[in-house]
Design a protein around this motif. Structure first.
Motif, PDB file in Angstrom:
ATOM      1  N   ARG A  53       0.813  -1.222   0.000  1.00 51.66           N
ATOM      2  CA  ARG A  53       0.000   0.000   0.000  1.00 51.66           C
ATOM      3  C   ARG A  53       0.846   1.272   0.000  1.00 51.66           C
ATOM      4  O   ARG A  53       0.367   2.343  -0.402  1.00 51.66           O
ATOM      5  CB  ARG A  53      -0.915   0.027   1.236  1.00 51.66           C
ATOM      6  CG  ARG A  53      -2.030  -0.999   1.253  1.00 51.66           C
ATOM      7  CD  ARG A  53      -3.141  -0.683   0.282  1.00 51.66           C
ATOM      8  NE  ARG A  53      -3.741   0.611   0.497  1.00 51.66           N
ATOM      9  CZ  ARG A  53      -4.742   0.850   1.367  1.00 51.66           C
ATOM     10  NH1 ARG A  53      -5.207  -0.129   2.125  1.00 51.66           N
ATOM     11  NH2 ARG A  53      -5.262   2.057   1.462  1.00 51.66           N
ATOM     12  N   GLU A  56       1.169   4.019  -2.958  1.00 49.97           N
ATOM     13  CA  GLU A  56       0.074   4.945  -3.245  1.00 49.97           C
ATOM     14  C   GLU A  56       0.128   6.168  -2.341  1.00 49.97           C
ATOM     15  O   GLU A  56      -0.416   7.222  -2.681  1.00 49.97           O
ATOM     16  CB  GLU A  56      -1.280   4.237  -3.085  1.00 49.97           C
ATOM     17  CG  GLU A  56      -1.671   3.892  -1.667  1.00 49.97           C
ATOM     18  CD  GLU A  56      -2.991   3.155  -1.573  1.00 49.97           C
ATOM     19  OE1 GLU A  56      -3.959   3.765  -1.093  1.00 49.97           O
ATOM     20  OE2 GLU A  56      -3.063   1.983  -1.983  1.00 49.97           O
ATOM     21  N   LEU A  57       0.816   6.067  -1.202  1.00 50.61           N
ATOM     22  CA  LEU A  57       0.970   7.212  -0.307  1.00 50.61           C
ATOM     23  C   LEU A  57       2.227   8.025  -0.619  1.00 50.61           C
ATOM     24  O   LEU A  57       2.237   9.246  -0.412  1.00 50.61           O
ATOM     25  CB  LEU A  57       1.022   6.755   1.158  1.00 50.61           C
ATOM     26  CG  LEU A  57      -0.307   6.525   1.883  1.00 50.61           C
ATOM     27  CD1 LEU A  57      -1.025   5.301   1.331  1.00 50.61           C
ATOM     28  CD2 LEU A  57      -0.096   6.356   3.388  1.00 50.61           C
ATOM     29  N   GLY A  59       4.490   7.351  -3.602  1.00 52.09           N
ATOM     30  CA  GLY A  59       4.992   7.357  -4.974  1.00 52.09           C
ATOM     31  C   GLY A  59       6.330   6.655  -5.092  1.00 52.09           C
ATOM     32  O   GLY A  59       6.974   6.709  -6.142  1.00 52.09           O
ATOM     33  N   GLU A  61       8.582   2.998  -4.738  1.00 50.16           N
ATOM     34  CA  GLU A  61       8.450   1.549  -4.805  1.00 50.16           C
ATOM     35  C   GLU A  61       9.548   0.828  -4.015  1.00 50.16           C
ATOM     36  O   GLU A  61       9.530  -0.397  -3.927  1.00 50.16           O
ATOM     37  CB  GLU A  61       8.521   1.086  -6.271  1.00 50.16           C
ATOM     38  CG  GLU A  61       7.457   1.679  -7.177  1.00 50.16           C
ATOM     39  CD  GLU A  61       6.115   0.989  -7.033  1.00 50.16           C
ATOM     40  OE1 GLU A  61       6.068  -0.059  -6.367  1.00 50.16           O
ATOM     41  OE2 GLU A  61       5.125   1.519  -7.587  1.00 50.16           O
ATOM     42  N   THR A 104      -4.640  -4.784   2.623  1.00 50.46           N
ATOM     43  CA  THR A 104      -4.905  -4.832   1.180  1.00 50.46           C
ATOM     44  C   THR A 104      -6.382  -4.672   0.874  1.00 50.46           C
ATOM     45  O   THR A 104      -6.750  -4.380  -0.265  1.00 50.46           O
ATOM     46  CB  THR A 104      -4.423  -6.167   0.591  1.00 50.46           C
ATOM     47  OG1 THR A 104      -5.126  -7.258   1.219  1.00 50.46           O
ATOM     48  CG2 THR A 104      -2.937  -6.342   0.793  1.00 50.46           C
ATOM     49  N   SER A 106      -9.669  -2.715   0.768  1.00 56.13           N
ATOM     50  CA  SER A 106     -10.010  -1.292   0.737  1.00 56.13           C
ATOM     51  C   SER A 106     -10.901  -0.929   1.923  1.00 56.13           C
ATOM     52  O   SER A 106     -11.902  -1.595   2.190  1.00 56.13           O
ATOM     53  CB  SER A 106     -10.739  -0.956  -0.578  1.00 56.13           C
ATOM     54  OG  SER A 106     -11.116   0.396  -0.608  1.00 56.13           O
ATOM     55  N   ARG A 162      -2.724  14.438  -0.902  1.00 60.14           N
ATOM     56  CA  ARG A 162      -3.761  13.496  -0.456  1.00 60.14           C
ATOM     57  C   ARG A 162      -4.546  14.120   0.696  1.00 60.14           C
ATOM     58  O   ARG A 162      -4.367  13.756   1.861  1.00 60.14           O
ATOM     59  CB  ARG A 162      -3.122  12.179  -0.015  1.00 60.14           C
ATOM     60  CG  ARG A 162      -2.440  11.399  -1.136  1.00 60.14           C
ATOM     61  CD  ARG A 162      -1.741  10.157  -0.584  1.00 60.14           C
ATOM     62  NE  ARG A 162      -2.652   9.296   0.149  1.00 60.14           N
ATOM     63  CZ  ARG A 162      -3.397   8.343  -0.402  1.00 60.14           C
ATOM     64  NH1 ARG A 162      -3.349   8.130  -1.708  1.00 60.14           N
ATOM     65  NH2 ARG A 162      -4.189   7.593   0.340  1.00 60.14           N
TER      66      ARG A 162
END
Length: 604
Positions: A53, A56-57, A59, A61, A104, A106, A162
């Motif tokens: 996850r 997505e917070l 950017g 990897e 994982t 949602s 966000r």
């Protein structure tokens, strides 16, 4: 300053177990098998899910997340830039059992907002804390001030990407801040400035609200003074506008912070004042945390009410659609060609409904006259007044408004472009009279045997009157006991009076209303809608409850309901307008007046 830093610019010190393992491997020994611990596998799964996850917070990897019994920095969560590793304390997920935690999925983070808030905070550092203090300056007052300013700067930068994560950061304020201030924290200038830099700066970054931080602001203003606090506020606001990679800018802000507080930037962080009062800052911060928790609880309750209302609306729409489908099926069976009675519910072997119609006769002169009289009354009830529109204009036709005319002359004399509108044009437009939709349900159960003749007469008068009002008007008549029998199909005007044998059992009024609702569109707006029920109202409680629900739904949809009673002691259901009758042919005026009043209370 924070007792346990969140961002560690240097790799953490190896634990004793890690040193032993490294020595063992250097000596050529086999890799030691880790000692299995209860739930260890579940925490590995959760850490892997958080690693999945994290991009997505942030950017990024390349950052690995681990769930530890205690982070190596001692903070609830920590980020190690040199190792690209994010650690989070397992205790933040309490009291949830790790088996039930699945990041994982949602929305699963809603169950552990504090842990997710700490995770989001470290993710903000991973994404935006792209500078470090030079090694010679680490451990100095300058370094402490820079790290303090970075806390709110990183969160503010994260919120700009966000904004929906604000509620999680707010949920974690207690974990991220209050642990750094205890009842033993002295109330000196350096600690008061730290409290302001952690709490008031978060207010300016958009994480906290003004009403929540008011108590702490008053406290630190009393300690620092209004001017010094304003200077510190300018520094942290400038830090919020600093770029992620601008190390020089952040160090300059930190140096200004130290100078404002009279501390040597190159020296160690100022020692606590032993003579200062203790616990005052922790108490003020505790009140801030309480205010945040109260506001979040109120917001959550309001959101829950909104969601409950939204769910109720969805369920109501679904129930309404299901009811419409069921009503359409009932109407299809009741008004099917052949005129056979339809018995609602599960069919019983060997049991068939019996038609209550014993024959037909031509209408009497009095009934014809009553139908014509009632048709005029219904037409008048459905009539809508014409609309009137008044439009100002610069030119005729219309009525001259002298004040506007003088204003126009004055504008022309002054050489200005005339804007006055001296003419008032009135336009009258007729409103089309909506067609009628009339459903008639007649009770043919045994208790209505003495009223069989008046029922037949009243049903014909109502159906004929509806047909006479407008070519687009429609009506239908259903006789009901346990079974439903179509007397007149939708859109067909009766030419003869159907006579009944009222000796049936039970009352399927709810299903009769369903058939009429679907047959003549009693819930469709744009028409004058009227349901007429001829009955004494002596029903079983379950029958009455179901029928009352149908009447209430029709009333809410804008359909008027008229209850015709021939018994001296009727029991009409709630929502219906009661009208006592003896001879329907002589009571057309009363029916028309009652129908007019009923139609006037609803919108077409």
């Amino acid at each position: 300053m924070p007792a346990h830093p969140h961002v560690m610019p240097t790799p953490p010190v190896l634990t004793e177990a890690e040193r032993d393992l490294a020595r063992w491997e250097d000596d050529g020994g086999p890799t030691a098998e880790p000692c299995p611990r209860p739930q260890a596998g579940q925490w590995l799964r959760i850490a892997a899910a958080l690693s999945e996850r994290l991009p997505e917070l942030t950017g990024r990897e390349d950052v690995l997340v681990t769930c530890e019994e205690h982070t190596r920095s001692g903070a609830p969560a920590a980020f190690f830039p040199t190792l690209a590793c994010l650690e989070i304390d397992r205790a933040l997920f309490a009291p949830l059992h790790p088996v039930t935690i699945d990041p994982t999925r949602s929305g699963d983070e809603e169950r552990y907002p504090v842990a997710w808030g700490a995770f989001t905070h470290e993710a903000a550092h991973a994404a935006h804390s792209r500078w470090t203090t030079p090694p010679p300056l680490r451990g100095t007052a300058l370094d402490a001030a820079a790290q303090l300013l970075e806390e709110s700067r990183a969160e503010g930068a994260h919120l700009s990407r966000r904004p929906a994560d604000r509620r999680f950061l707010r949920a974690a304020v207690h974990t991220l801040v209050l642990g750094d201030f205890t009842s033993q924290t002295p109330t000196d200038r350096w600690q008061a400035a730290a409290a302001a830099g952690l709490i008031l700066a978060r207010r300016d970054a958009g994480i906290l609200d003004e009403d929540e931080t008011e108590v702490l602001e008053n406290t630190v203003t009393h300690i620092l003074g209004k001017d010094l606090l304003a200077t510190l506020a300018r520094i942290w606001r400038a830090a919020h506008a600093t770029a992620d990679e601008d190390a020089q800018g952040m160090l300059a802000h930190a140096e200004a912070w130290c100078q404002a507080l009279g501390a040597d930037p190159a020296g160690p962080e100022p020692a606590p004042d032993p003579t200062g009062r203790r616990g005052e800052l922790a108490e003020a911060i505790g009140k801030v945390i309480g205010a945040v928790a109260a506001n979040e609880a109120a917001q959550a309750a309001a959101q829950a009410r909104v969601e409950a209302a939204r769910t109720a609306r969805r369920q109501a729409k679904a129930a309404q659609a299901a009811h419409a489908r069921q009503a359409a099926k009932t109407a299809e069976k009741v008004f099917a060609p052949g005129g056979r009675p339809h018995t609602p519910g599960k069919p019983v072997k060997g049991q068939r409904g019996r038609s209550p119609v014993t024959g037909t006769r031509p209408p009497r002169a009095a009934e014809k006259a009553a139908a014509g009289q009632l048709a005029r009354a219904l037409r008048a009830a459905a009539y809508r007044e014409r609309t009137t529109t008044v439009t100002p204009s610069m030119a005729p036709p219309g009525r001259l408004n002298m004040r506007q005319a003088l204003a126009r002359d004055a504008q022309q004399a002054a050489g200005a472009t005339p804007t006055a509108t001296p003419w008032m044009r009135t336009v009258h437009r007729p409103s089309p009279t909506p067609p009628l939709r009339v459903g008639i349900a007649v009770d043919v159960s045994g208790s209505m045997s003495l009223a069989a003749a008046p029922i037949a007469s009243a049903a014909w008068i109502l159906a004929k009157a509806a047909a006479l009002t407008d070519p687009d008007s429609r009506s239908a008549t259903v006789a009901y006991d346990r079974s439903l029998t179509a007397i007149t199909a939708p859109g067909r005007a009766p030419t003869r009076v159907s006579e009944f044998d009222a000796s049936g059992m039970g009352h399927s009024l709810a299903e009769a209303i369903d058939a009429l609702e679907a047959g003549v569109d009693l819930t469709r707006p744009g028409t004058g809608r009227l349901l007429v029920i001829a009955s004494d109202g002596y029903y079983h409680p379950d029958e009455a409850l179901h029928a009352a629900g149908r009447i209430a739904a029709l009333r809410q949809a804008g359909c008027a309901v008229l209850w015709l009673a021939f018994d001296p002691d009727p029991h009409p259901l709630p929502g219906a307008t009661l009208l006592h009758l003896t001879d329907p042919a002589q009571a057309a005026a009363a029916i028309g007046q009652a129908a007019t009043a009923a139609l006037a209370t609803v919108q077409p």
